[in-house]
Design a protein around this motif. Structure first.
Motif, PDB file in Angstrom:
ATOM      1  N   PRO A  10       0.837  -1.211   0.000  1.00 56.35           N
ATOM      2  CA  PRO A  10       0.000   0.000   0.000  1.00 56.35           C
ATOM      3  C   PRO A  10       0.868   1.256   0.000  1.00 56.35           C
ATOM      4  N   THR A  11       0.431   2.282  -0.684  1.00 56.35           N
ATOM      5  CA  THR A  11       1.164   3.552  -0.632  1.00 56.35           C
ATOM      6  C   THR A  11       1.125   4.134   0.774  1.00 56.35           C
ATOM      7  N   SER A  12       0.082   3.809   1.529  1.00 60.51           N
ATOM      8  CA  SER A  12      -0.031   4.333   2.895  1.00 60.51           C
ATOM      9  C   SER A  12       1.065   3.791   3.806  1.00 60.51           C
ATOM     10  N   ASP A  13       1.628   2.627   3.456  1.00 62.09           N
ATOM     11  CA  ASP A  13       2.713   2.037   4.244  1.00 62.09           C
ATOM     12  C   ASP A  13       4.080   2.449   3.731  1.00 62.09           C
ATOM     13  N   THR A  14       4.115   3.040   2.538  1.00 66.88           N
ATOM     14  CA  THR A  14       5.408   3.335   1.904  1.00 66.88           C
ATOM     15  C   THR A  14       5.421   4.774   1.396  1.00 66.88           C
ATOM     16  N   ALA A  15       5.545   4.945   0.081  1.00 62.50           N
ATOM     17  CA  ALA A  15       5.717   6.280  -0.499  1.00 62.50           C
ATOM     18  C   ALA A  15       4.427   6.817  -1.112  1.00 62.50           C
ATOM     19  N   PRO A  24      -6.911  10.576  -5.643  1.00 62.16           N
ATOM     20  CA  PRO A  24      -7.134   9.130  -5.828  1.00 62.16           C
ATOM     21  C   PRO A  24      -6.959   8.644  -7.260  1.00 62.16           C
ATOM     22  N   SER A  25      -7.148   9.519  -8.236  1.00 63.07           N
ATOM     23  CA  SER A  25      -7.045   9.122  -9.644  1.00 63.07           C
ATOM     24  C   SER A  25      -5.602   9.077 -10.143  1.00 63.07           C
ATOM     25  N   LEU A  26      -4.666   9.424  -9.284  1.00 63.27           N
ATOM     26  CA  LEU A  26      -3.268   9.535  -9.686  1.00 63.27           C
ATOM     27  C   LEU A  26      -2.703   8.198 -10.145  1.00 63.27           C
ATOM     28  N   VAL A  27      -1.846   8.266 -11.150  1.00 66.18           N
ATOM     29  CA  VAL A  27      -1.092   7.100 -11.626  1.00 66.18           C
ATOM     30  C   VAL A  27       0.389   7.463 -11.603  1.00 66.18           C
ATOM     31  N   ALA A 101       8.065  -0.211 -11.380  1.00 73.77           N
ATOM     32  CA  ALA A 101       7.277   0.113 -10.192  1.00 73.77           C
ATOM     33  C   ALA A 101       6.193   1.091 -10.597  1.00 73.77           C
ATOM     34  N   THR A 102       4.952   0.711 -10.386  1.00 70.63           N
ATOM     35  CA  THR A 102       3.823   1.571 -10.712  1.00 70.63           C
ATOM     36  C   THR A 102       2.878   1.628  -9.519  1.00 70.63           C
ATOM     37  N   ALA A 103       2.146   2.721  -9.427  1.00 68.93           N
ATOM     38  CA  ALA A 103       1.188   2.868  -8.339  1.00 68.93           C
ATOM     39  C   ALA A 103      -0.139   3.376  -8.894  1.00 68.93           C
ATOM     40  N   THR A 104      -1.202   2.671  -8.570  1.00 71.20           N
ATOM     41  CA  THR A 104      -2.565   3.085  -8.905  1.00 71.20           C
ATOM     42  C   THR A 104      -3.467   2.668  -7.753  1.00 71.20           C
ATOM     43  N   ASN A 105      -4.542   3.425  -7.552  1.00 71.14           N
ATOM     44  CA  ASN A 105      -5.519   3.104  -6.517  1.00 71.14           C
ATOM     45  C   ASN A 105      -4.871   2.891  -5.149  1.00 71.14           C
ATOM     46  N   GLY A 106      -3.836   3.676  -4.875  1.00 67.06           N
ATOM     47  CA  GLY A 106      -3.206   3.609  -3.565  1.00 67.06           C
ATOM     48  C   GLY A 106      -2.379   2.378  -3.303  1.00 67.06           C
TER      49      GLY A 106
END
Length: 218
Positions: A10-15, A24-27, A101-106
């Protein structure tokens, strides 16, 4: 044997957890890691008017600046907090190389190459010890089947795929041959030889040159 692992955290645990809460729509797409001081991260899915304020309030971000834009995508140079840098160092300590490394939906999804299965296990345990909810979604040995099917040796296949991952074939190049050789832990001369032989094999297979004739030419 070298192993490819896919981690989800989760992004909440990391970056960038706070940034995703605000947008929230960020990619996000992180460029392959060569150094951990300043990292390149592509942002899309929202405008800079929302991204910039969110980054300013994110405790995992120390500094940031736009270094390149491409339509509705922006490449930011980001200096992460010491806490996040330590996570990268943890993976590097186990011989890990970040492939994507990609991040979507947190949620971050990262593909990493480790020297052996044991390194993956230790990296997982060390992340879990920091109360990070890490999930291993894929684990497989570095396959030699694709290489053999087109006549490449495993070493040649690894050199080419690593070169692609780190932008060696981009214009302009994003990594030098010397830096790429360091990533593969071989000499510059050895890498040049692998490329030469791999190019020869690929060209021959593409235009169907007889192997015996090829040997006489080379």
């Amino acid at each position: 044997m070298a192993t490819i692992a896919e981690f989800r955290v989760p992004t909440s645990d990391t970056a960038l957890g706070a940034t995703f809460e605000e947008v929230p729509s960020l990619v996000c797409e992180m460029e392959p890691v060569v150094a951990t001081d300043n990292l390149g991260v592509w942002f899309s899915g929202s405008g800079l008017s929302k991204i910039y304020p969110a980054l300013s309030e994110d405790r995992t971000v120390m500094t940031y600046s736009i270094i390149r834009s491409n339509e509705n995508r922006w490449l930011c140079s980001i200096e992460f907090s010491d806490e996040i840098s330590e996570l990268f160092s943890l993976v590097l300590d186990e011989g890990g190389t970040l492939l994507t490394a990609t991040a979507t939906n947190g949620e971050w999804t990262s593909r990493l190459r480790f020297p052996a299965h044991e390194n993956v296990s230790r990296a997982y345990e060390r992340l879990a010890e920091r109360d990070i909810q890490v999930e291993v979604t894929r684990l497989q040995p570095l396959s030699t089947v694709p290489a053999e099917s087109i006549g490449l040796t495993p070493e040649q296949y690894e050199a080419l795929t690593t070169a692609i991952q780190y932008g060696y074939f981009e214009i302009p190049r994003e990594i030098s041959q010397e830096e790429l050789a360091d990533k593969l832990d071989i000499s510059h001369q050895a890498l040049s030889e692998r490329f030469r032989r791999a190019y020869r094999t690929l060209v021959a297979s593409s235009i169907d040159i007889n192997k015996e004739k090829l040997a006489n030419i080379c």
